[in-house]
Structure formats: C-alpha cells, structure tokens
Design a protein around this motif. Sequence first.
Motif, PDB file in Angstrom:
ATOM      1  N   LEU A 181       0.833  -1.206   0.000  1.00  0.00           N
ATOM      2  CA  LEU A 181       0.000   0.000   0.000  1.00  0.00           C
ATOM      3  C   LEU A 181       0.868   1.257   0.000  1.00  0.00           C
ATOM      4  O   LEU A 181       0.588   2.222  -0.733  1.00  0.00           O
ATOM      5  CB  LEU A 181      -0.926   0.009   1.223  1.00  0.00           C
ATOM      6  CG  LEU A 181      -2.305  -0.637   1.084  1.00  0.00           C
ATOM      7  CD1 LEU A 181      -2.999  -0.693   2.432  1.00  0.00           C
ATOM      8  CD2 LEU A 181      -3.149   0.139   0.082  1.00  0.00           C
ATOM      9  N   LEU A 182       1.900   1.254   0.836  1.00  0.00           N
ATOM     10  CA  LEU A 182       2.795   2.415   0.895  1.00  0.00           C
ATOM     11  C   LEU A 182       3.565   2.595  -0.414  1.00  0.00           C
ATOM     12  O   LEU A 182       3.753   3.722  -0.891  1.00  0.00           O
ATOM     13  CB  LEU A 182       3.768   2.274   2.066  1.00  0.00           C
ATOM     14  CG  LEU A 182       3.156   2.313   3.469  1.00  0.00           C
ATOM     15  CD1 LEU A 182       4.227   2.051   4.527  1.00  0.00           C
ATOM     16  CD2 LEU A 182       2.482   3.652   3.716  1.00  0.00           C
ATOM     17  N   ILE A 183       3.999   1.496  -1.006  1.00  0.00           N
ATOM     18  CA  ILE A 183       4.757   1.554  -2.250  1.00  0.00           C
ATOM     19  C   ILE A 183       3.914   2.155  -3.367  1.00  0.00           C
ATOM     20  O   ILE A 183       4.358   3.048  -4.097  1.00  0.00           O
ATOM     21  CB  ILE A 183       5.249   0.149  -2.652  1.00  0.00           C
ATOM     22  CG1 ILE A 183       6.160  -0.448  -1.567  1.00  0.00           C
ATOM     23  CG2 ILE A 183       5.943   0.197  -4.008  1.00  0.00           C
ATOM     24  CD1 ILE A 183       7.474   0.236  -1.411  1.00  0.00           C
ATOM     25  N   VAL A 184       2.682   1.664  -3.503  1.00  0.00           N
ATOM     26  CA  VAL A 184       1.849   2.142  -4.602  1.00  0.00           C
ATOM     27  C   VAL A 184       1.246   3.515  -4.305  1.00  0.00           C
ATOM     28  O   VAL A 184       0.945   4.274  -5.230  1.00  0.00           O
ATOM     29  CB  VAL A 184       0.758   1.106  -4.957  1.00  0.00           C
ATOM     30  CG1 VAL A 184       1.385  -0.164  -5.501  1.00  0.00           C
ATOM     31  CG2 VAL A 184      -0.134   0.789  -3.764  1.00  0.00           C
ATOM     32  N   MET A 185       1.067   3.855  -3.034  1.00  0.00           N
ATOM     33  CA  MET A 185       0.686   5.229  -2.698  1.00  0.00           C
ATOM     34  C   MET A 185       1.766   6.194  -3.171  1.00  0.00           C
ATOM     35  O   MET A 185       1.477   7.254  -3.751  1.00  0.00           O
ATOM     36  CB  MET A 185       0.484   5.371  -1.192  1.00  0.00           C
ATOM     37  CG  MET A 185      -0.852   4.888  -0.662  1.00  0.00           C
ATOM     38  SD  MET A 185      -0.934   4.956   1.148  1.00  0.00           S
ATOM     39  CE  MET A 185      -0.602   6.705   1.432  1.00  0.00           C
ATOM     40  N   ALA A 186       3.012   5.830  -2.917  1.00  0.00           N
ATOM     41  CA  ALA A 186       4.135   6.665  -3.356  1.00  0.00           C
ATOM     42  C   ALA A 186       4.132   6.810  -4.873  1.00  0.00           C
ATOM     43  O   ALA A 186       4.372   7.900  -5.412  1.00  0.00           O
ATOM     44  CB  ALA A 186       5.449   6.059  -2.879  1.00  0.00           C
ATOM     45  N   TYR A 187       3.851   5.726  -5.578  1.00  0.00           N
ATOM     46  CA  TYR A 187       3.775   5.763  -7.039  1.00  0.00           C
ATOM     47  C   TYR A 187       2.686   6.730  -7.501  1.00  0.00           C
ATOM     48  O   TYR A 187       2.899   7.554  -8.394  1.00  0.00           O
ATOM     49  CB  TYR A 187       3.486   4.351  -7.559  1.00  0.00           C
ATOM     50  CG  TYR A 187       3.308   4.256  -9.049  1.00  0.00           C
ATOM     51  CD1 TYR A 187       4.392   4.005  -9.886  1.00  0.00           C
ATOM     52  CD2 TYR A 187       2.048   4.403  -9.632  1.00  0.00           C
ATOM     53  CE1 TYR A 187       4.221   3.910 -11.261  1.00  0.00           C
ATOM     54  CE2 TYR A 187       1.874   4.312 -11.003  1.00  0.00           C
ATOM     55  CZ  TYR A 187       2.962   4.065 -11.803  1.00  0.00           C
ATOM     56  OH  TYR A 187       2.798   3.977 -13.167  1.00  0.00           O
ATOM     57  N   GLY A 188       1.509   6.638  -6.879  1.00  0.00           N
ATOM     58  CA  GLY A 188       0.392   7.499  -7.253  1.00  0.00           C
ATOM     59  C   GLY A 188       0.658   8.969  -7.006  1.00  0.00           C
ATOM     60  O   GLY A 188       0.135   9.833  -7.711  1.00  0.00           O
ATOM     61  N   ILE A 189       1.476   9.266  -6.005  1.00  0.00           N
ATOM     62  CA  ILE A 189       1.840  10.656  -5.719  1.00  0.00           C
ATOM     63  C   ILE A 189       2.924  11.141  -6.674  1.00  0.00           C
ATOM     64  O   ILE A 189       2.861  12.249  -7.215  1.00  0.00           O
ATOM     65  CB  ILE A 189       2.328  10.794  -4.266  1.00  0.00           C
ATOM     66  CG1 ILE A 189       1.176  10.532  -3.281  1.00  0.00           C
ATOM     67  CG2 ILE A 189       2.916  12.189  -4.016  1.00  0.00           C
ATOM     68  CD1 ILE A 189       1.618  10.418  -1.839  1.00  0.00           C
ATOM     69  N   ALA A 190       3.934  10.315  -6.903  1.00  0.00           N
ATOM     70  CA  ALA A 190       5.135  10.767  -7.603  1.00  0.00           C
ATOM     71  C   ALA A 190       4.959  10.917  -9.108  1.00  0.00           C
ATOM     72  O   ALA A 190       5.350  11.944  -9.687  1.00  0.00           O
ATOM     73  CB  ALA A 190       6.286   9.810  -7.313  1.00  0.00           C
ATOM     74  N   ILE A 191       4.425   9.908  -9.766  1.00  0.00           N
ATOM     75  CA  ILE A 191       4.458   9.861 -11.225  1.00  0.00           C
ATOM     76  C   ILE A 191       3.764  11.057 -11.887  1.00  0.00           C
ATOM     77  O   ILE A 191       4.337  11.670 -12.814  1.00  0.00           O
ATOM     78  CB  ILE A 191       3.873   8.529 -11.741  1.00  0.00           C
ATOM     79  CG1 ILE A 191       4.796   7.362 -11.349  1.00  0.00           C
ATOM     80  CG2 ILE A 191       3.688   8.565 -13.253  1.00  0.00           C
ATOM     81  CD1 ILE A 191       6.195   7.444 -11.950  1.00  0.00           C
ATOM     82  N   PRO A 192       2.558  11.460 -11.459  1.00  0.00           N
ATOM     83  CA  PRO A 192       1.944  12.628 -12.127  1.00  0.00           C
ATOM     84  C   PRO A 192       2.795  13.888 -12.006  1.00  0.00           C
ATOM     85  O   PRO A 192       2.883  14.676 -12.959  1.00  0.00           O
ATOM     86  CB  PRO A 192       0.601  12.791 -11.397  1.00  0.00           C
ATOM     87  CG  PRO A 192       0.306  11.456 -10.826  1.00  0.00           C
ATOM     88  CD  PRO A 192       1.645  10.878 -10.462  1.00  0.00           C
ATOM     89  N   ASN A 193       3.419  14.091 -10.858  1.00  0.00           N
ATOM     90  CA  ASN A 193       4.237  15.290 -10.657  1.00  0.00           C
ATOM     91  C   ASN A 193       5.524  15.252 -11.472  1.00  0.00           C
ATOM     92  O   ASN A 193       5.991  16.284 -11.959  1.00  0.00           O
ATOM     93  CB  ASN A 193       4.565  15.447  -9.169  1.00  0.00           C
ATOM     94  CG  ASN A 193       3.357  15.866  -8.365  1.00  0.00           C
ATOM     95  OD1 ASN A 193       2.886  16.995  -8.476  1.00  0.00           O
ATOM     96  ND2 ASN A 193       2.827  14.958  -7.565  1.00  0.00           N
ATOM     97  N   ILE A 194       6.107  14.082 -11.618  1.00  0.00           N
ATOM     98  CA  ILE A 194       7.328  13.957 -12.413  1.00  0.00           C
ATOM     99  C   ILE A 194       7.024  14.217 -13.882  1.00  0.00           C
ATOM    100  O   ILE A 194       7.720  14.978 -14.565  1.00  0.00           O
ATOM    101  CB  ILE A 194       7.963  12.567 -12.226  1.00  0.00           C
ATOM    102  CG1 ILE A 194       8.344  12.330 -10.762  1.00  0.00           C
ATOM    103  CG2 ILE A 194       9.193  12.418 -13.120  1.00  0.00           C
ATOM    104  CD1 ILE A 194       8.717  10.892 -10.458  1.00  0.00           C
ATOM    105  N   LEU A 195       5.959  13.603 -14.393  1.00  0.00           N
ATOM    106  CA  LEU A 195       5.653  13.694 -15.814  1.00  0.00           C
ATOM    107  C   LEU A 195       5.126  15.070 -16.225  1.00  0.00           C
ATOM    108  O   LEU A 195       5.382  15.535 -17.337  1.00  0.00           O
ATOM    109  CB  LEU A 195       4.643  12.616 -16.205  1.00  0.00           C
ATOM    110  CG  LEU A 195       5.137  11.170 -16.169  1.00  0.00           C
ATOM    111  CD1 LEU A 195       4.009  10.215 -16.516  1.00  0.00           C
ATOM    112  CD2 LEU A 195       6.310  10.984 -17.122  1.00  0.00           C
TER     113      LEU A 195
END
Length: 379
Positions: A303-317
């Motif tokens: 849950l923590l791993i994929v929460m981090a993914y959901g936060i990070a990827i839109p901001n990076i792209l």
Amino acid sequence: MNKNIGLVLLTVLMMFPQIVETIYSPALTHIAHGFRVSPEEASQTLSLYFFAFAFGVVFWGRVCDIAGRRPAILGGLLLYSVASLIALFSRLFEVLLVARMLSAFGAAVGSVGTQTMIRDTFQGTALARVFSVMGIALAVSPGIGMLAGAALTRFWGYQGVFAGLALLAATLIGWSVIKLPETRPENVKTAPLMQTLAKMIMDRGIWRTAFLVALFNINLFSYYQLAPFHFAKSGLSPEMLGYSGLLLTLGVGIGAWVNKFMLKRNANSAYLVLLAAITSIIGSIVIAVLLMINSKSFMWPMLLIVMAYGIAIPNILASALAHYSDRLGTAGAVLGLFYYLLLACGLALAGWNQHLGIVLMCSSILALPLAFNAYFRGR
C-alpha cells in the motif's frame, strides 16, 4: 487544436499499457509450467517486454509528429492485436518472447500517444491537474488487470489471457476509429530525432526525470513480476494474487487523491515527489522484513509503495518536457526511451534476483537522493 479531446477515451488508452501488463501477471506461473521454463526465465518476459516498449515509444512518438496522433494510436493498437494472436497460438517459448516484444512495441503508443495529445491540449497547472486525474484512473488499472488476468487464467489458462488481450485491442481500435480526434497542431515542428536525442542526453534534468520514473515503476512492476512466484511458494492461489490487485488499486488511488488534494492547495510538485520517495523506503523495509520471516502478509505494505507511485508519477511527468514544447512528440519519445530502458534493466535484475524486498529497497533508496536534488533545485 481540438479542445474536445475526448478525455474518457484518452484515459482508457493511457490505462491500456498498464492493464495489459497486469492481466499477464497471474499467468506467469502457468506460462512457466506450460512452456517448461524456470521462474527466472518466465520473469524475464517482463523485462524483454519493456525493452521493446522503450523502442516502441520512440517509433510511435515520431509517428505522432510526422503523421499525426490519431494514425499512430490506431497503428499501435492494430500491431498489439496481431501480436496477441501470435502469442495465443505459439507453442515455442521463443515465439512467445517475440510475440510479447511485438505486443510491447504496439502498446507503447498508449503511453506516448496519449501523453502527447494531452500536452497538445493543456498547459501549466491545467496539465498537472489532468495528469492527476489520469493518476486516479491509472489507480484502477492494476485492479482491473490483476482480477481479469486471474479469472482468465483460472478458466482458460494463459491462452485465455492472450485471447482477452487481442479482444481488448480490437475493441479499442473500433472505439478510436469512431471517437478519437486529431490534436496535432498545424504548426508543429518535426524536430530531427538525432538532434533531440543529443540535446536530451546532455540534459541532467531529463536524466533525473528518467531515473525517477523508472525507479518508481520498478517498485510497481517488480510486484507483478515476482509476486506470482512468492504467492505460489506460500501456497496462495492465483485468485488471491488477483485480489491483491484491489489492494494496489486502493493504494495508488489514495496516492493519486492525496496528490490531487495537495496540488489544489498549491503544494510544490518536487516536495510531493520527495514525500513519495520517503514513503516508498518505509514500505520497502517492512516488506523486506516480512519476506525474511516468510510472512504471507507481505502484500499489505505494498500500500505504501503504490501510494508513493500514485503521488510521484503525475508530478514527475507533468513538468518533464517544459523546455521541449516545440517538439513534444519526439521529446516524449526520447524521454520514454530513457526511462523504459532503465525500467527494463531494473526488471531484468529483479528477475535474476527473485527477491521482492531487496528490489524494492534498492530502487527506493536510489530514488531518494534524486528526489532531494529536484526539491532543492525547485526551491
């Protein structure tokens, strides 16, 4: 420029590459058994998939700029459909590998084509918010893919998975023929590929972006790559693996919601990426400990791993190509080449290592200094 871009269809097309890969995940153990190969060999189909995906991104990105966004997307979907049929009727593992690489090459259009169309239509804060909404949609993708893949594998084995993939691609072709607009600006500059490649190779910001995207994706896709074999060793069924996709959906959804909530309050994108990197490290440490003691509950810290993914990827792209607005298709293709090749290399190492906890810890720790660097540069 067509503002009536059809975000529903574009959202489905952006989800397409992730859905078709997670559908495949529950079938990995069946493929290893059916083709009489080792788990390490079966796992490598995922790394080869992303190697081909990387070059597909370059090809379709160029097609987006030269022929248009709509022809590129239709061509990629058609190739994916044909490749899925080849995989369905393959009897040799080598033929399956070739079919998977062809399907990856076609599926790449769902990434670069849709991102290019979105960047054609939105800019600045609006673009970040659209990517945030896309992040919420992508949160649904693992759940859809894992559950569908588990059901298809249970009733029809890996052949059912490939038949389902071909049917999905054919459905999207029909929908796109009817509803997909062309958003390519009339004055778009078809930048020379090698010139753009040389420029981006020298751009440290692009490499930071590529490594961050790759590392967060390694965290996500290493679960799809290695979890089926961890489940099998723990005596858990493929159906349980499918249900774990719901957990991943929940986690990415929470992360995307947190991201959208924070952006509305004018949170700094670099700060959110740093927060995601720290969250990912915490989750990976817990998973590594649980796997060391052979606990069956190792999927919960995901849950923590994929929460981090959901936060990070839109901001990076969202801010990745701010300095390449005159060549979005080509620049997006080159960026995709960089981070998908890095992702493929990471998954190749993960398939060789076969230890989910170690893979997650390494990629999370490597992401942290990059996130710190982006944060302090953006202050």
